[in-house]
Write a protein that holds these residues in place. Structure first.
Motif, PDB file in Angstrom:
ATOM      1  N   GLU A  16       0.958  -1.331   0.072  1.00 38.78           N
ATOM      2  CA  GLU A  16       0.088   0.033   0.136  1.00 38.78           C
ATOM      3  C   GLU A  16       1.183   1.254   0.019  1.00 38.78           C
ATOM      4  O   GLU A  16       1.795   1.253   0.511  1.00 38.78           O
ATOM      5  CB  GLU A  16      -0.933   0.054   1.360  1.00 38.78           C
ATOM      6  N   ASN A  17       0.532   2.320  -0.498  1.00 37.32           N
ATOM      7  CA  ASN A  17       1.028   3.785  -0.527  1.00 37.32           C
ATOM      8  C   ASN A  17       2.557   3.533  -0.819  1.00 37.32           C
ATOM      9  O   ASN A  17       3.278   4.179  -0.349  1.00 37.32           O
ATOM     10  CB  ASN A  17       1.081   4.072   0.928  1.00 37.32           C
ATOM     11  N   LEU A  18       2.575   2.667  -1.947  1.00 37.99           N
ATOM     12  CA  LEU A  18       3.983   2.606  -2.359  1.00 37.99           C
ATOM     13  C   LEU A  18       4.501   3.765  -3.267  1.00 37.99           C
ATOM     14  O   LEU A  18       4.004   3.990  -4.326  1.00 37.99           O
ATOM     15  CB  LEU A  18       4.260   1.375  -3.100  1.00 37.99           C
ATOM     16  N   THR A  19       5.473   4.606  -2.637  1.00 36.71           N
ATOM     17  CA  THR A  19       6.041   5.799  -3.504  1.00 36.71           C
ATOM     18  C   THR A  19       7.390   5.383  -4.141  1.00 36.71           C
ATOM     19  O   THR A  19       7.806   4.249  -3.830  1.00 36.71           O
ATOM     20  CB  THR A  19       6.150   6.861  -2.614  1.00 36.71           C
ATOM     21  N   ILE A  20       7.581   6.172  -5.152  1.00 39.97           N
ATOM     22  CA  ILE A  20       9.172   6.212  -5.942  1.00 39.97           C
ATOM     23  C   ILE A  20      10.192   6.029  -4.690  1.00 39.97           C
ATOM     24  O   ILE A  20      11.241   5.078  -4.757  1.00 39.97           O
ATOM     25  CB  ILE A  20       9.359   7.182  -6.794  1.00 39.97           C
ATOM     26  N   ASN A  21      10.160   6.856  -3.720  1.00 40.52           N
ATOM     27  CA  ASN A  21      11.080   6.888  -2.684  1.00 40.52           C
ATOM     28  C   ASN A  21      11.175   5.681  -2.016  1.00 40.52           C
ATOM     29  O   ASN A  21      12.229   5.186  -1.634  1.00 40.52           O
ATOM     30  CB  ASN A  21      10.978   7.992  -1.895  1.00 40.52           C
ATOM     31  N   ILE A  43       8.429  10.442 -14.591  1.00 35.89           N
ATOM     32  CA  ILE A  43       8.175  10.551 -13.293  1.00 35.89           C
ATOM     33  C   ILE A  43       9.207  11.767 -12.858  1.00 35.89           C
ATOM     34  O   ILE A  43      10.392  11.641 -12.882  1.00 35.89           O
ATOM     35  CB  ILE A  43       8.166   9.671 -12.076  1.00 35.89           C
ATOM     36  N   LYS A  44       8.702  12.966 -12.365  1.00 31.40           N
ATOM     37  CA  LYS A  44       9.618  14.002 -12.278  1.00 31.40           C
ATOM     38  C   LYS A  44      10.182  13.954 -10.665  1.00 31.40           C
ATOM     39  O   LYS A  44       9.486  13.262 -10.157  1.00 31.40           O
ATOM     40  CB  LYS A  44       9.044  15.462 -12.394  1.00 31.40           C
ATOM     41  N   LYS A  45      11.486  14.377 -10.625  1.00 30.14           N
ATOM     42  CA  LYS A  45      12.130  14.442  -9.131  1.00 30.14           C
ATOM     43  C   LYS A  45      11.167  14.683  -8.096  1.00 30.14           C
ATOM     44  O   LYS A  45      10.971  14.151  -6.994  1.00 30.14           O
ATOM     45  CB  LYS A  45      13.334  15.073  -9.167  1.00 30.14           C
ATOM     46  N   GLY A  49       8.256  11.632  -3.936  1.00 31.96           N
ATOM     47  CA  GLY A  49       7.661  11.177  -2.575  1.00 31.96           C
ATOM     48  C   GLY A  49       6.323  11.087  -2.840  1.00 31.96           C
ATOM     49  O   GLY A  49       5.744  10.723  -1.644  1.00 31.96           O
ATOM     50  N   THR A  50       5.481  11.667  -3.804  1.00 33.49           N
ATOM     51  CA  THR A  50       4.138  11.757  -3.834  1.00 33.49           C
ATOM     52  C   THR A  50       3.464  10.963  -4.574  1.00 33.49           C
ATOM     53  O   THR A  50       2.208  10.222  -4.603  1.00 33.49           O
ATOM     54  CB  THR A  50       3.407  13.245  -4.120  1.00 33.49           C
ATOM     55  N   LYS A  51       4.040  10.617  -5.748  1.00 35.54           N
ATOM     56  CA  LYS A  51       3.410   9.526  -6.678  1.00 35.54           C
ATOM     57  C   LYS A  51       3.321   8.088  -6.157  1.00 35.54           C
ATOM     58  O   LYS A  51       4.340   7.644  -5.737  1.00 35.54           O
ATOM     59  CB  LYS A  51       4.394   9.616  -7.903  1.00 35.54           C
ATOM     60  N   ILE A  52       2.037   7.660  -6.281  1.00 37.18           N
ATOM     61  CA  ILE A  52       1.766   6.338  -5.709  1.00 37.18           C
ATOM     62  C   ILE A  52       1.688   5.471  -6.926  1.00 37.18           C
ATOM     63  O   ILE A  52       1.218   5.484  -8.033  1.00 37.18           O
ATOM     64  CB  ILE A  52       0.212   6.264  -5.080  1.00 37.18           C
TER      65      ILE A  52
END
Ligand code: SF4
Ligand code: SF4
Ligand code: FES
Lengths: 68, 659
Positions: A16-21, A43-45, A49-52
């Motif tokens: 769940e809630n898997l971000t790039i970070n 995906i921009k830098k 932290g936000t993109k799921i």
């Protein structure tokens, strides 16, 4: 069956809630010069932290070359 | 995030954004003479004034350096703001009536002719308008502080210290390039390029990228290539104890932060005047602990990544002081740090495996991690005595000497071949290549021997899985060696190509090539020589030289498949210990890639099978690369290929007829 995503063609467990970070942490990718695409979309830098990332996503984390 | 209103339009911005930046996002443009993204805003010209209502009062501020930290309403074009700008512009025009930029802004505010003439009027089109960009660029972009302002009020002017020519100016031309009026210009242009402006443009692009992005990218200005140590450790690529493993729990002791704290010099002209990548680093006042200069305080040039990885991790020595001392003495004796480190790592593994003993090493216990013994070998190499004479001859000769003198079993001789990390007689530089077939080719197929500077493909291959097929790998082993050879042909450093990258690089089809910079180099060549080339001709230029070198090698008995061999340590695990340390990885590959049934198999059996497969793969890779490069089955350039690139000189053809 476990839910998964592909990261550079490696099967990785999805959560769940898997971000790039988070993915970078899981893969231990500490290098900074990256080009990241999720299902072909860049995906921009500032979205790391936000993109799921949803299950079954095809994530490409392209490391560029540097050094010597 | 903070919500603000600009001229009635709402916008959400990050805390710390300037009003001018926020306005640009809304496409609201106002005159801003002294604002540039690459230098800090100091509010010199005051033309960017706006009215701000912060809830308590309405005040006039310069928008280029007003940082938004709460909800505000901004009026970019209020009457008093426009009036102020108009007044400022009229004053400027009265002082610098012919500077195009001032004339244009003034006209936009209805000022065509000022009502007075300034007592210090300067009629030049290239008058200095005191914007301060040059001063800030010199200090912030170039890290020099050569020029500054002198005088106050009307006497304010840009000068070098004491208003004299200052020798320390490195002539980088950044100030001239950023000056909006042409008040500063270069009078002495070395090398007489055909089109100086076009070269400047590319130079400024790199300088701007370094200024804006290096901190987040490679931190080349901060630590140079030493930033790679921790990264290589994270990716299991940092050679430890003669390339047996790719990471180590003590690697943190060699982290770039440790060296950064010791670096005392990071000058912009560290290795090349005017280079803003400035990766060369030095340590002042290092007190030597050994050797002929023991007790003296010296300046040490470095260390860089290869030296840290080689003289540190690869010798099992996790002590930064040892690395610095080894760096100093290698430089002083004229010994390459890579060959010293890789050669000694080989010796240490031989010592730990009974191929060498104390009798043969002159009583030195050359185990991994033995700092004192390692340093003594370096001094012996410098003096030319003891066992150092043998180590100094390099791995290829050592293998021969040990075979002839040490009464070894066939197994021991094979073991030396497997772990002696050299190709074509040159010691490997410091990367673990076991999991990247393309990189094994990068080392094995490099013309000069085992060096990574023709092609560094580990990330593309092993981490990104971008070049899965033999043909893909061969394409990379064609393009990158040719592209990188070109830097050698031109006498250019290759680091600015890929140790900083354009902000929009990710949006390209082939980001790994850094197309924005390739274009820059094409422009650079054309502008320098006056001969227009494109990116294909650039590769062609290299191909001519590269193939010629291969023919040269062939003439001397090398330059063929046999000479492209690599030691097995660079392709896979030589020992059970290595296999078992990464058993999960190898087992998985045996099952998934080769359908090998691992049930009940010993590590040795699995290792042997893996070796057979990986060695076959390396030969297949050679086939694919030879084919892509236009070489025959034995890796020799064909006469047709030489004809195609215009290198079918009679002497060359004569040599190739023997193939
Ligand atoms: S040429 Fe370079 S070093 Fe010299 S004053 Fe200009 S910016 Fe500074
Ligand atoms: S010399 Fe050019 S950049 Fe420097 S203050 Fe004058 S106008 Fe600005
Ligand atoms: S642009 Fe803001 S003061 Fe010059």
């Amino acid at each position: 069956m476990k839910k998964q995503i592909l990261v550079n063609d490696n099967l990785i467990e999805w959560q769940e809630n898997l971000t790039i970070n988070k993915i970078l942490k899981i893969m231990n990718y500490s290098f900074k010069m990256l080009v990241i695409k999720v299902d072909g979309e860049l995906i921009k830098k500032d979205e790391y932290g936000t993109k799921i990332v949803s299950e079954n996503a095809d994530v490409k984390i392209i490391h560029l070359i540097s050094g010597g | 995030m903070i919500n603000i209103i600009i001229d009635g339009k709402k916008i959400e911005v990050e805390k710390g954004t300037t009003i001018l930046e926020a306005a640009k996002k809304l496409n609201i443009i106002i005159p801003a003479l002294c604002d540039r993204e690459v230098v800090k805003a100091y509010g010199a010209c005051r033309l960017c004034v706006v009215d701000v209502n912060d809830g308590n009062e309405i005040k006039m501020v310069t928008s280029c350096n007003y940082l938004i930290n709460k909800e505000i309403e901004v009026f970019m074009q209020s009457e008093r703001v426009r009036k102020t700008r108009k007044m400022l512009l009229e004053m400027m025009l009265s002082r610098w009536p012919n500077v195009p930029m001032i004339k244009q802004f003034a006209a936009e505010y209805g000022v065509i002719k000022p009502r007075m003439i300034h007592p210090l009027v300067d009629y030049s089109e290239n008058a200095c308008i005191l914007c301060g960009l040059c001063v800030n660029a010199c200090s912030e972009m170039v890290w020099e502080d050569i020029i500054g302002f002198a005088g106050r009020g009307e006497n304010r002017r840009v000068v070098m210290p004491f208003e004299k020519h200052y020798e320390a100016c490195i002539g980088c031309s950044t100030c001239a390039n950023i000056c909006p009026t042409g008040a500063i210009y270069m009078t002495d242009i070395p090398n007489k390029p055909a089109d100086e402006k076009r070269i400047d443009k590319f130079g400024m692009k790199i300088t701007e990228e370094m200024t804006l992005m290096d901190d987040e990218q490679c931190d080349m200005r901060g630590v140079g290539t030493a930033h790679l140590t921790q990264i290589m450790n994270d990716y299991d690529l940092l050679p430890t104890t003669n390339y047996r493993f790719g990471s180590h729990k003590e690697a943190g002791k060699l982290h770039s932060d440790v060296f950064k704290a010791k670096f005392t010099q990071g000058l912009p002209d560290g290795c090349w005047l005017g280079c803003t990548m400035s990766c060369a680093k030095s340590i002042d006042n290092y007190e030597l602990k050994s050797g002929p200069y023991k007790g003296q305080k010296v300046l040490v040039d470095g260390p860089e990544y290869e030296t840290v990885a080689g003289c540190g991790a690869n010798l099992g020595i996790f002590n930064p002081e040892f690395v610095i001392e080894a760096n100093f003495y290698c430089d002083t004796y004229g010994i390459d740090t890579i060959s010293f480190a890789t050669g000694l790592a080989f010796v240490m593994e031989c010592f730990e495996n009974g191929i060498l003993d104390k009798e043969k090493t002159g009583d030195l216990e050359l185990n991994f991690g033995n700092e004192e013994a390692a340093m003594e070998i370096l001094h012996q190499m410098g003096r030319g005595d003891g066992f150092g004479i043998i180590v100094g001859q390099g791995i290829r000769r050592m293998k021969k000497i040990f075979t002839e003198k040490n009464d070894l079993t066939d197994e021991q001789i094979q073991f030396m071949q497997d772990i002696g990390m050299e190709a074509k007689g040159l010691e490997y530089s410091e990367y673990v290549t076991k999991e990247s077939l393309a990189m094994q080719g990068g080392y094995g197929l490099a013309l000069k021997g085992a060096q990574h500077d023709e092609a560094w493909l580990i990330f593309m291959d092993m981490v990104n899985n971008q070049i899965p097929t033999f043909a893909d790998k061969a394409e990379a082993l064609h393009y990158f060696p040719m592209f990188r050879t070109w830097f050698g042909l031109m006498g250019l450093c290759k680091l600015p190509w890929n140790d900083v990258e354009p902000a929009d690089n990710a949006e390209n089809d082939e980001p790994a090539k850094i197309p924005g910079h390739v274009e820059g180099y094409v422009n650079f060549f054309s502008a320098m020589t006056g001969k227009e080339i494109d990116k294909h001709e650039l590769i062609r230029q290299s191909e001519r030289v590269y193939n010629f070198q291969r023919v040269f090698n062939f003439r001397l008995g090398y330059g063929n498949r046999e000479s492209d061999r690599i030691p097995y340590r660079s392709a896979g695990p030589v020992t059970n210990e290595e296999y078992e340390s990464r058993a999960e990885r190898y087992d998985k590959q045996l099952i998934e890639k080769w359908n090998y049934d691992i049930e009940g198999k010993t590590s040795k059996e699995k290792r042997d099978f893996l070796r057979k497969m990986r060695e076959e793969d390396y030969q297949k890779l050679c086939d694919a690369v030879y084919n892509r490069r236009g070489w025959d089955d034995n890796g020799v350039p064909t006469i047709e290929k030489m004809r195609e690139i215009g290198m079918d000189l009679p002497e060359v053809v004569e040599v190739l007829k023997r193939a």
